[in-house]
Design an enzyme around this catalytic site. Structure first.
Site, PDB file in Angstrom:
ATOM      1  N   ARG A   1     -24.521 -12.392  35.208  1.00 25.25           N
ATOM      2  CA  ARG A   1     -25.132 -11.085  35.490  1.00 25.25           C
ATOM      3  C   ARG A   1     -26.630 -11.270  35.767  1.00 25.25           C
ATOM      4  O   ARG A   1     -27.352 -11.850  34.940  1.00 25.25           O
ATOM      5  CB  ARG A   1     -24.929 -10.160  34.282  1.00 25.25           C
TER       6      ARG A   1
ATOM      7  N   GLU B   1      -6.599  -5.715   3.710  1.00 25.94           N
ATOM      8  CA  GLU B   1      -6.598  -6.881   2.812  1.00 25.94           C
ATOM      9  C   GLU B   1      -7.874  -6.932   1.962  1.00 25.94           C
ATOM     10  O   GLU B   1      -8.511  -7.978   1.831  1.00 25.94           O
ATOM     11  CB  GLU B   1      -6.337  -8.146   3.607  1.00 25.94           C
TER      12      GLU B   1
ATOM     13  N   THR C   1       0.824  -1.217   0.000  1.00 26.78           N
ATOM     14  CA  THR C   1       0.000   0.000   0.000  1.00 26.78           C
ATOM     15  C   THR C   1       0.865   1.277   0.000  1.00 26.78           C
ATOM     16  O   THR C   1       1.906   1.329   0.646  1.00 26.78           O
ATOM     17  CB  THR C   1      -0.920  -0.012   1.239  1.00 26.78           C
TER      18      THR C   1
ATOM     19  N   PRO D   1       0.468   5.917  -0.369  1.00 33.10           N
ATOM     20  CA  PRO D   1      -0.494   7.009  -0.177  1.00 33.10           C
ATOM     21  C   PRO D   1      -1.504   7.121  -1.322  1.00 33.10           C
ATOM     22  O   PRO D   1      -2.674   7.415  -1.088  1.00 33.10           O
ATOM     23  CB  PRO D   1       0.396   8.256  -0.084  1.00 33.10           C
TER      24      PRO D   1
ATOM     25  N   ILE E   1       1.757  -0.211   6.928  1.00 34.34           N
ATOM     26  CA  ILE E   1       2.385  -1.533   6.789  1.00 34.34           C
ATOM     27  C   ILE E   1       2.506  -2.202   8.178  1.00 34.34           C
ATOM     28  O   ILE E   1       3.240  -1.717   9.056  1.00 34.34           O
ATOM     29  CB  ILE E   1       3.780  -1.416   6.107  1.00 34.34           C
TER      30      ILE E   1
ATOM     31  N   ALA F   1      -2.157   4.537  -3.532  1.00 32.85           N
ATOM     32  CA  ALA F   1      -2.505   3.184  -4.009  1.00 32.85           C
ATOM     33  C   ALA F   1      -2.981   2.354  -2.831  1.00 32.85           C
ATOM     34  O   ALA F   1      -2.186   1.723  -2.131  1.00 32.85           O
ATOM     35  CB  ALA F   1      -1.295   2.529  -4.677  1.00 32.85           C
ATOM     36  N   GLY F   2      -4.295   2.401  -2.592  1.00 26.83           N
ATOM     37  CA  GLY F   2      -4.891   1.621  -1.500  1.00 26.83           C
ATOM     38  C   GLY F   2      -5.711   0.491  -2.087  1.00 26.83           C
ATOM     39  O   GLY F   2      -5.165  -0.542  -2.481  1.00 26.83           O
TER      40      GLY F   2
HETATM   41  C1  FAD Z   1      -3.857  -1.005  10.457  1.00 21.87           C
HETATM   42  C2  FAD Z   1      -3.635  -1.301   9.005  1.00 21.87           C
HETATM   43  C3  FAD Z   1      -2.740  -2.303   8.633  1.00 21.87           C
HETATM   44  C4  FAD Z   1      -2.477  -2.530   7.290  1.00 21.87           C
HETATM   45  N1  FAD Z   1      -1.499  -3.452   6.929  1.00 21.87           N
HETATM   46  C5  FAD Z   1      -1.070  -3.485   5.634  1.00 21.87           C
HETATM   47  C6  FAD Z   1       0.097  -4.250   5.268  1.00 21.87           C
HETATM   48  O1  FAD Z   1       0.690  -4.951   6.099  1.00 21.87           O
HETATM   49  N2  FAD Z   1       0.537  -4.172   3.996  1.00 21.87           N
HETATM   50  C7  FAD Z   1      -0.073  -3.421   3.038  1.00 21.87           C
HETATM   51  O2  FAD Z   1       0.421  -3.378   1.913  1.00 21.87           O
HETATM   52  N3  FAD Z   1      -1.199  -2.696   3.352  1.00 21.87           N
HETATM   53  C8  FAD Z   1      -1.691  -2.705   4.616  1.00 21.87           C
HETATM   54  N4  FAD Z   1      -2.794  -1.950   4.954  1.00 21.87           N
HETATM   55  C9  FAD Z   1      -3.467  -1.167   3.911  1.00 21.87           C
HETATM   56  C10 FAD Z   1      -4.882  -1.648   3.600  1.00 21.87           C
HETATM   57  O3  FAD Z   1      -4.849  -2.836   2.859  1.00 21.87           O
HETATM   58  C11 FAD Z   1      -5.614  -0.499   2.913  1.00 21.87           C
HETATM   59  O4  FAD Z   1      -5.860   0.472   3.912  1.00 21.87           O
HETATM   60  C12 FAD Z   1      -6.897  -0.939   2.245  1.00 21.87           C
HETATM   61  O5  FAD Z   1      -6.618  -1.733   1.125  1.00 21.87           O
HETATM   62  C13 FAD Z   1      -7.784   0.237   1.819  1.00 21.87           C
HETATM   63  O6  FAD Z   1      -7.054   1.199   1.134  1.00 21.87           O
HETATM   64  P1  FAD Z   1      -7.158   2.748   1.557  1.00 21.87           P
HETATM   65  O7  FAD Z   1      -6.935   2.813   3.026  1.00 21.87           O
HETATM   66  O8  FAD Z   1      -6.267   3.534   0.694  1.00 21.87           O
HETATM   67  O9  FAD Z   1      -8.658   3.128   1.311  1.00 21.87           O
HETATM   68  P2  FAD Z   1      -9.285   3.636  -0.087  1.00 21.87           P
HETATM   69  O10 FAD Z   1      -8.884   2.735  -1.186  1.00 21.87           O
HETATM   70  O11 FAD Z   1      -9.031   5.090  -0.230  1.00 21.87           O
HETATM   71  O12 FAD Z   1     -10.843   3.405   0.187  1.00 21.87           O
HETATM   72  C14 FAD Z   1     -11.657   4.371   0.887  1.00 21.87           C
HETATM   73  C15 FAD Z   1     -13.111   3.926   0.747  1.00 21.87           C
HETATM   74  O13 FAD Z   1     -13.486   3.899  -0.638  1.00 21.87           O
HETATM   75  C16 FAD Z   1     -13.954   2.608  -0.987  1.00 21.87           C
HETATM   76  N5  FAD Z   1     -13.522   2.286  -2.354  1.00 21.87           N
HETATM   77  C17 FAD Z   1     -12.290   2.432  -2.902  1.00 21.87           C
HETATM   78  N6  FAD Z   1     -12.282   1.988  -4.161  1.00 21.87           N
HETATM   79  C18 FAD Z   1     -13.532   1.553  -4.434  1.00 21.87           C
HETATM   80  C19 FAD Z   1     -14.177   0.971  -5.558  1.00 21.87           C
HETATM   81  N7  FAD Z   1     -13.500   0.728  -6.691  1.00 21.87           N
HETATM   82  N8  FAD Z   1     -15.473   0.640  -5.456  1.00 21.87           N
HETATM   83  C20 FAD Z   1     -16.177   0.844  -4.315  1.00 21.87           C
HETATM   84  N9  FAD Z   1     -15.626   1.389  -3.202  1.00 21.87           N
HETATM   85  C21 FAD Z   1     -14.328   1.734  -3.271  1.00 21.87           C
HETATM   86  C22 FAD Z   1     -13.358   1.658   0.021  1.00 21.87           C
HETATM   87  O14 FAD Z   1     -14.131   0.469   0.170  1.00 21.87           O
HETATM   88  C23 FAD Z   1     -13.362   2.516   1.275  1.00 21.87           C
HETATM   89  O15 FAD Z   1     -14.634   2.447   1.854  1.00 21.87           O
HETATM   90  C24 FAD Z   1      -3.144  -1.779   6.297  1.00 21.87           C
HETATM   91  C25 FAD Z   1      -4.085  -0.815   6.675  1.00 21.87           C
HETATM   92  C26 FAD Z   1      -4.332  -0.561   8.007  1.00 21.87           C
HETATM   93  C27 FAD Z   1      -5.303   0.522   8.373  1.00 21.87           C
END
Ligand code: FAD
Length: 385
Positions: free
Chosen positions: A269, A365, A125, A127, A156, A129-130
């Site tokens: 309880r 995930e 992940t 900034p 991460i 690319a989520g």
């Molecule tokens: C505590 C924690 C641990 C993590 N650990 C890891 C790790 O070890 N390694 C790693 O690589 N990553 C990790 N992640 C990253 C995690 O996988 C991402 O946060 C997740 O994939 C969502 O991405 P984003 O936070 O950028 O949200 P965004 O992608 O910005 O999503 C925001 C909202 O928009 C929605 N959305 C986005 N795209 C679409 C679409 N096409 N259709 C419908 N809805 C959509 C989402 O469902 C969500 O509700 C971790 C995250 C957290 C918070």
């Protein structure tokens, strides 16, 4: 697939007892210190918890998917921080090497992950690319016998304490999307690699999550996973497909624990001169928890067996992750309700902590929305074939 029932039973019963004798009594301590104490980490390492999914020839237990799931269902019946401490080594922090590493890479890195001497993490992940991880901007430029990696990874798990980082970077600067991405293994201490301190988070105290910064980070070309450029995204998908089943089990364990706590509370309880379990509206909350936990367990085990048989489980893995993570959220909510005020007040029960800890399951995930989309995509694909 279960290879040896007696051996597996011994492992599951050891984990069952460990969770009750070591993990539960130390949950508050882990939350307050915001880390799993070193002696507990050493104990988990000595018991082989870090090596569950790593093949035996590299020092692990080589558990099948079904065996791993049964182990995960036991190990996760306690504060999430414990299994998060070992979970990157038994999951996303080793699986790229297990699935696609060269023999030399496996021999170099897997024994350290299996023993717990090294902690692994998966750095995908960024900034920008989520949910759309194929949008990564981190680059890896070939320079002689090395690659020079530049970029920033966020969110991460275990990054602040990790020794080995599976890093995804774009080796083809002209590519977009999933193509042109490669996977590397980067060791802590490599000049140009640094990590942030752990974030302040809603829950999961004791499980450090942070950023990985790669600045002019020179990684030997031998650390390109599999030795082939451009297939990193396929590697990531292999890791995540297995991990979705694994994570579904890790969502179900906390639900089992919360139901246990809710049953204890409901039978002790008293209100209006009777234990609250006698009130049918309370019993219904408990019945719904038990029903959904059973459904999740059955679904996950069936999918694990199908994976062990080599069947295509892309659809079922997404269903498992989506259902189990949402189910755990519903169980947490009902457990708070059964506890009443004691479910909201942290001094009076661990339920408040569990409620916050499990919220993450629906986000990482693959968010629930991404799994919903994938479930439809895979259903249509299967229908067409
Ligand atoms: C505590 C924690 C641990 C993590 N650990 C890891 C790790 O070890 N390694 C790693 O690589 N990553 C990790 N992640 C990253 C995690 O996988 C991402 O946060 C997740 O994939 C969502 O991405 P984003 O936070 O950028 O949200 P965004 O992608 O910005 O999503 C925001 C909202 O928009 C929605 N959305 C986005 N795209 C679409 C679409 N096409 N259709 C419908 N809805 C959509 C989402 O469902 C969500 O509700 C971790 C995250 C957290 C918070």
């Amino acid at each position: 697939m279960i290879r040896d029932n007696d051996k597996l039973d011994a492992l599951l019963s050891e984990v069952h007892d460990w969770v009750r004798e070591v993990a539960h009594p130390n949950e508050d301590r882990v939350a307050e210190a915001d880390e799993v104490p070193a002696e507990i980490v050493a104990d988990m390492a000595a018991r082989g918890f870090f090596g569950w999914s790593i093949p035996e020839e590299y020092g692990g237990l080589g558990l099948t998917t079904e065996e791993l799931i049964l182990g995960a269902l036991e190990l996760s019946q306690c504060s999430v921080a414990y299994r998060a401490r070992v979970g990157t080594n038994t999951g996303i922090g080793s699986e790229a090497l297990v699935a696609d590493g060269t023999e030399e890479q496996k021999r170099r890195f897997l024994p350290r992950l299996a023993s717990g001497e090294a902690t692994g993490c998966l750095s995908l992940t960024e900034p920008n690319a989520g949910s759309d991880a194929s949008n990564i901007e981190t680059t890896a430029r070939r320079d002689g016998d090395a690659y020079v990696i530049d970029g920033r990874k966020c969110y991460i798990t275990n990054a602040p304490i990790a020794d080995l980082f599976t890093v995804f970077a774009r080796t083809d600067p002209d590519s977009t999307g999933a193509r042109g991405v490669s996977a590397f293994i980067v060791e802590r201490g490599t000049p140009g690699l640094s990590t942030s301190p752990g974030y302040r988070m809603m829950g999961q105290a004791g499980s450090p999550v942070g950023e990985v910064i790669l600045e002019n980070c020179r990684v030997p070309a031998d650390n390109l996973i599999g030795g082939v450029e451009g297939v990193g995204f396929k590697t990531a998908m292999k890791v995540l497909n297995k991990q979705r089943i694994h994570l579904a089990a890790l969502c179900t364990g906390p639900a089992i624990r919360m139901l246990d706590l809710a049953l204890d509370h409901a039978t002790t309880r008293q209100q209006s001169g009777r234990p609250i379990v006698d009130f049918q509206l309370v019993a219904a909350l408990l019945a719904d928890c038990q029903t959904e936990i059973h459904a999740a367990r059955a679904l996950i085990l069936e999918t694990a067996r199908a994976r062990d048989e080599g069947r295509d489980i892309a659809l079922e893995a997404s269903i498992c992750k989506y259902f189990a993570s949402e189910m755990c959220g519903r169980v947490a909510d009902r457990a708070v309700q059964v506890f009443g005020g004691a479910g909201y007040v942290a001094n009076h029960s661990p339920i408040e902590r569990y409620y916050r800890d499990v919220r993450l399951f629906r986000i990482y995930e693959g968010t629930s929305q991404i799994h919903q989309l994938n479930i439809v995509k895979q259903t249509l694909r299967r229908r067409a074939s």
